[in-house]
Write a protein that holds these residues in place. Structure first.
Motif, PDB file in Angstrom:
ATOM      1  N   GLU A 155       0.854  -1.190   0.000  1.00  0.00           N
ATOM      2  CA  GLU A 155       0.000   0.000   0.000  1.00  0.00           C
ATOM      3  C   GLU A 155       0.892   1.241   0.000  1.00  0.00           C
ATOM      4  OE1 GLU A 155      -3.240   2.355   2.807  1.00  0.00           O
ATOM      5  OE2 GLU A 155      -2.515   0.380   3.395  1.00  0.00           O
ATOM      6  N   LEU A 156       0.712   2.138  -0.954  1.00  0.00           N
ATOM      7  CA  LEU A 156       1.548   3.332  -1.073  1.00  0.00           C
ATOM      8  C   LEU A 156       1.493   4.157   0.211  1.00  0.00           C
ATOM      9  CD1 LEU A 156       3.299   5.221  -2.852  1.00  0.00           C
ATOM     10  CD2 LEU A 156       1.173   6.345  -3.553  1.00  0.00           C
ATOM     11  N   ASP A 157       2.664   4.388   0.812  1.00  0.00           N
ATOM     12  CA  ASP A 157       2.786   5.186   2.038  1.00  0.00           C
ATOM     13  C   ASP A 157       1.849   4.661   3.132  1.00  0.00           C
ATOM     14  OD1 ASP A 157       4.651   6.872   0.776  1.00  0.00           O
ATOM     15  OD2 ASP A 157       3.071   8.171   0.003  1.00  0.00           O
ATOM     16  N   GLY A 158       1.627   3.340   3.138  1.00  0.00           N
ATOM     17  CA  GLY A 158       0.631   2.804   4.044  1.00  0.00           C
ATOM     18  C   GLY A 158       1.121   1.740   5.004  1.00  0.00           C
ATOM     19  N   GLY A 159       2.410   1.460   5.069  1.00  0.00           N
ATOM     20  CA  GLY A 159       2.914   0.414   5.945  1.00  0.00           C
ATOM     21  C   GLY A 159       2.899   0.817   7.411  1.00  0.00           C
ATOM     22  N   PRO A 160       3.105  -0.144   8.318  1.00  0.00           N
ATOM     23  CA  PRO A 160       3.082   0.134   9.755  1.00  0.00           C
ATOM     24  C   PRO A 160       4.070   1.224  10.151  1.00  0.00           C
ATOM     25  CG  PRO A 160       3.022  -2.229   9.370  1.00  0.00           C
ATOM     26  CD  PRO A 160       3.281  -1.591   8.045  1.00  0.00           C
ATOM     27  N   LEU A 161       3.577   2.157  10.956  1.00  0.00           N
ATOM     28  CA  LEU A 161       4.383   3.306  11.363  1.00  0.00           C
ATOM     29  C   LEU A 161       5.369   2.930  12.468  1.00  0.00           C
ATOM     30  CD1 LEU A 161       1.491   5.885  11.302  1.00  0.00           C
ATOM     31  CD2 LEU A 161       3.548   6.009   9.895  1.00  0.00           C
ATOM     32  N   VAL A 162       6.558   3.516  12.377  1.00  0.00           N
ATOM     33  CA  VAL A 162       7.615   3.294  13.363  1.00  0.00           C
ATOM     34  C   VAL A 162       7.777   4.500  14.272  1.00  0.00           C
ATOM     35  CG1 VAL A 162      10.097   2.903  13.664  1.00  0.00           C
ATOM     36  CG2 VAL A 162       8.847   1.692  11.852  1.00  0.00           C
ATOM     37  N   VAL A 163       7.948   5.680  13.672  1.00  0.00           N
ATOM     38  CA  VAL A 163       8.147   6.900  14.457  1.00  0.00           C
ATOM     39  C   VAL A 163       7.659   8.085  13.632  1.00  0.00           C
ATOM     40  CG1 VAL A 163      10.565   7.054  13.697  1.00  0.00           C
ATOM     41  CG2 VAL A 163       9.836   8.325  15.720  1.00  0.00           C
ATOM     42  N   GLN A 164       7.025   9.041  14.331  1.00  0.00           N
ATOM     43  CA  GLN A 164       6.578  10.276  13.704  1.00  0.00           C
ATOM     44  C   GLN A 164       7.076  11.461  14.521  1.00  0.00           C
ATOM     45  OE1 GLN A 164       2.192   9.651  13.495  1.00  0.00           O
ATOM     46  NE2 GLN A 164       2.478   9.544  11.270  1.00  0.00           N
ATOM     47  N   ALA A 165       7.410  12.550  13.830  1.00  0.00           N
ATOM     48  CA  ALA A 165       7.777  13.802  14.497  1.00  0.00           C
ATOM     49  C   ALA A 165       6.772  14.869  14.098  1.00  0.00           C
ATOM     50  CB  ALA A 165       9.186  14.231  14.107  1.00  0.00           C
TER      51      ALA A 165
END
Length: 217
Positions: A147-157
């Protein structure tokens, strides 16, 4: 921490500022991550110069002359695998990868995206955040799936949107955060702390929240 270094291959198309952040972080912090090669799909990508200056092997595989995306990605897979990577890092690689490529590197393929995913997948993220009247914007590191830009998130700022921001000023502040969180995620992976589980990203064996590890100013 793993006894051996984590061999990283970086794919890019442009200036390579996130590559530079990874290079600098590895030097400064003694990370177990080691960038074994940088591969570009454009011979004029400045990131290649950054890699050469750091003594990192480089390669160029331009997509012209291939029958299509699948054919290009098959050749790219062979090239990447020739460096025996433990982790593949997308650092401004401006191509949509085929399902076969993504599946081949399942659980060892990371990307950084200039928005607080799942908001604003795709391009022009800073302008879209401004047009929506958002008060917060930012960037995300995630495992890559089909999925485009849709994989499981690791870290966000998270970055606050200032009243006078335009897309360029907002992008500059987001880039500064990218240069912090991408080396962090790569170091976690190299240390064996980060992995992709059956139901999402795991840090130190514990499931990360749907938004990943969140960093606020």
């Amino acid at each position: 921490m793993p006894s051996k270094s984590c061999n990283v291959v970086v794919l890019l198309s442009g200036s390579g500022s996130n590559l530079q952040a990874l290079i600098d972080s590895n030097r400064a912090e003694g990370s177990p991550a080691r960038i074994g090669a940088v591969i570009a799909n454009r011979a004029d990508a400045y990131g290649l110069e950054r890699a050469r200056a750091a003594g990192i092997d480089t390669a160029v595989l331009e997509h012209g002359g291939f029958a299509g995306r699948e054919a290009y990605d098959t050749a790219l897979m062979h090239l990447v695998d020739s460096y025996a990577p433990d982790l593949v890092v997308l650092a401004g690689f401006m191509r949509i990868l085929s399902g076969g490529f993504v599946r081949h590197y399942h659980g060892r393929l990371l990307n950084i995206h200039p928005s607080l995913l799942p908001k604003y997948k795709g391009l022009h993220t800073h302008q879209r955040a401004l047009e929506a009247g958002d008060t917060e914007h930012g960037c995300s590191v995630h495992f890559v799936t089909e999925e485009l830009d849709g994989g499981p998130l690791v870290v966000q700022a998270v970055v606050a949107v200032a009243p006078g921001d335009d897309a360029q000023s907002l992008a500059q502040r987001v880039h500064r955060q990218e240069h912090q969180i991408y080396p962090l995620a790569v170091r976690w992976f190299a240390e064996g702390r980060l992995r992709l589980g059956d139901h999402g990203a795991l840090l130190d064996g514990q499931p990360l929240a749907a938004s990943g590890h969140l960093i606020r100013p």
